[in-house]
Design an enzyme around this catalytic site. Structure first.
Site: not given
Length: 529
Positions: A74, A82, A174-175, A187, A259
């Protein structure tokens, strides 16, 4: 290379559709064993990465088990990184790129990001975000979007896909069908978007249509409820949305990735096992899980849930087999693309567009690359994205300031482990710079008094993020400026609030290079000044 374990076809297909994470900077034995049994993809997060050489060794370890395993990450650049989770990104994010609005620059940034990923052995990037930033109070998208203009978002989504895939790394747009018009973070809970079909087609779906036409190798579904399309199930679990809209109406034939299934929008309502079965049945091909659930038990639970669903007649075996085949097809493309990207002229054989002259920049385009070289393109882009307003002619700082970071709670997609701001970059130019972080307060008076006391007679640089969404932050900022009109303000989120301060800099993102570009202006040092 380990010999593949003999596993029945159904079990191998169930493993093939999973994209799990794991803990550690080397691959655990259980993960290597499952790859041998048919697991076709692995997801990497910040916890798995220390530095490029270590990441390259890790991906080589995975491919020693099977050379066609998909290694996903990601890595949006900007706030969501990351690769550089401990330092901040070398690339500005989508909002900064959309602010510049130079598709050649976006393409070149994405190509360089893709080159770095490919060099480390990563071949599937869960990016770009094609969401329209239609709700400025959105707590999870914000600077991850190219902007609120539909056409702008579409053309930069295409440029990003082209740049990334030119480096041999598959893009995952995305998304779907668009997370921009939400005020809830999926989330934590299930967002709901109450727009009619005409609005959806004229706004949210436009960048996704463009992404499909550009050949995005994957699309990621959103955990959002759109009653106009399906009043009962979120997009990730909806046959009407994944099969009816994305596959049949929009004609998308690539990989559909969910996701993270551990996100509360799914796990709190359906559980990850039930949710995964429903997602594959709805038309998804790959189950992303591992941001928070990263162990062998999770993989086995999901594998067994899919196998049981097929045997019980709840999930057609042909649907699971089709999903697994799409995963393997993408793995085959990435394997060939890795070789093609290293051989000029061979890229077209696997559908990787060749690089434009200048590393992705069209001839005659002024991106500043001539002076900096391709590897500095992130800083070039960050400098170009700055918007600076001075109340009066501004004299650059020559002595160390006091930096006050008014800090909101980080959303999970960004995480709180990645540093942001301008203090470190200012300290590199003006040694002695100090900083403190201040969180939300009901009464900002003590906070402001503390800041003024800590600053003494030094200039104050106030760093904020989405001040328009946080009344406490706006109140603290106003009080600081009232007491110290020479305060410098750096907005590193959406620049929706009225500019204030002796100098106001909007960076359009909080990546490390955005902080560097702002520090250059504040001090008058560097090419961005």
């Amino acid at each position: 290379m380990t010999t593949l374990v003999r596993t029945d076809t159904l079990t191998r297909d169930a493993l093939a559709v999973l994209q799990p994470g794991f803990v550690g900077t080397t691959a655990p034995d259980w993960l290597l064993r499952r790859i041998g049994e048919g697991l076709s993809a692995v997801g990497l997060f910040g916890r798995n990465i220390l530095f490029p050489d270590q990441l390259a060794r890790l991906t080589a370890q995975l491919r020693a088990e099977r050379d066609d395993v998909l290694v996903a990450i990601d890595e949006e650049g900007g706030d969501v990184t990351r690769l550089e989770v401990r330092t901040g990104s070398s690339f500005p994010g989508n909002y900064a790129l959309g602010t510049v609005d130079d598709t050649d620059l976006t393409r070149a940034v994405a190509r360089e990001l893709g080159r770095r990923l490919a060099e480390c052995g990563v071949d599937l990037n869960w990016a770009p975000s094609a969401d329209i930033n239609s709700n400025p109070d959105n707590p999870v998208i914000g600077v991850r979007s190219f902007g609120a203009d539909t056409a702008l978002a579409a053309r930069h989504t295409v440029a990003y896909i082209e740049g990334l895939q030119a480096a041999g790394v598959a893009a995952c747009t995305k998304h779907f069908p668009g997370h921009g018009d939400t005020n809830v973070d999926s989330h934590h809970a299930l967002p709901r978007i109450d727009v009619d079909l005409d609005t959806l087609h004229a706004r949210e779906l436009v960048p996704f249509r463009a992404a499909i036409a550009a050949g995005s190798k994957a699309v990621m579904s959103a955990h959002i409820l759109l009653p106009a399309l399906d009043p009962d199930r979120p997009a990730t679990l909806s046959p009407q949305i994944l099969t009816g809209l994305l596959r049949e109406e929009l004609g998308y034939q690539g990989l559909i990735v969910t996701d993270g299934m551990e996100m509360q929008a799914i796990s709190a309502v359906y559980g990850i096992e039930r949710g995964s079965v429903l997602a594959i049945a709805a038309g998804a091909d790959a189950i992303c899980v591992g941001g928070g659930l990263s162990d062998e038990e999770t993989v086995l639970r999901l594998r067994d849930a899919l196998v049981t669903a097929v045997r019980d007649g709840e999930l057609p075996e042909e649907r699971l087999a089709d999903a697994a085949a799409r995963v393997r097809a993408l793995a085959d493309w990435t394997r060939r693309a890795r070789g093609a990207a290293a051989e000029p002229g061979a890229a077209s054989e696997v559908g990787v567009p060749p690089a434009k002259p200048g590393g992705g920049t069209a001839p005659g385009t002024d991106t500043g690359l001539a002076d900096t070289g391709l590897t500095d393109i992130g800083l070039v882009a960050a400098r170009r994205a700055l918007r600076v307003r001075a109340a009066e002619p501004f004299t650059p700082l020559t002595s160390a300031p006091y930096v006050v970071a008014l800090t909101p709670v980080a959303n999970i997609a960004v995480g709180d482990e990645t540093p942001w701001g301008v203090a470190a970059e200012l300290a590199a130019i003006l040694p002695g710079t100090t900083t403190d972080t201040y969180a939300a307060a009901t009464d900002v008076s003590p906070l402001v008094a503390q800041v003024l006391g800590a600053a003494g007679d030094r200039r104050i640089v106030a760093v904020v993020r989405d001040v328009h969404r946080h009344p406490w932050m706006a109140d603290a900022l106003d009080a600081l400026i009232a007491a110290r009109p020479d305060t410098v303000v750096v907005e590193m989120g959406l620049d929706r609030a009225e500019p204030r301060g002796a100098l106001h800099i909007a960076t359009h993102g909080a990546a490390r290079v955005c902080g560097r570009a702002a520090a250059e202006v504040i001090t008058g040092k560097g090419a961005g000044a």
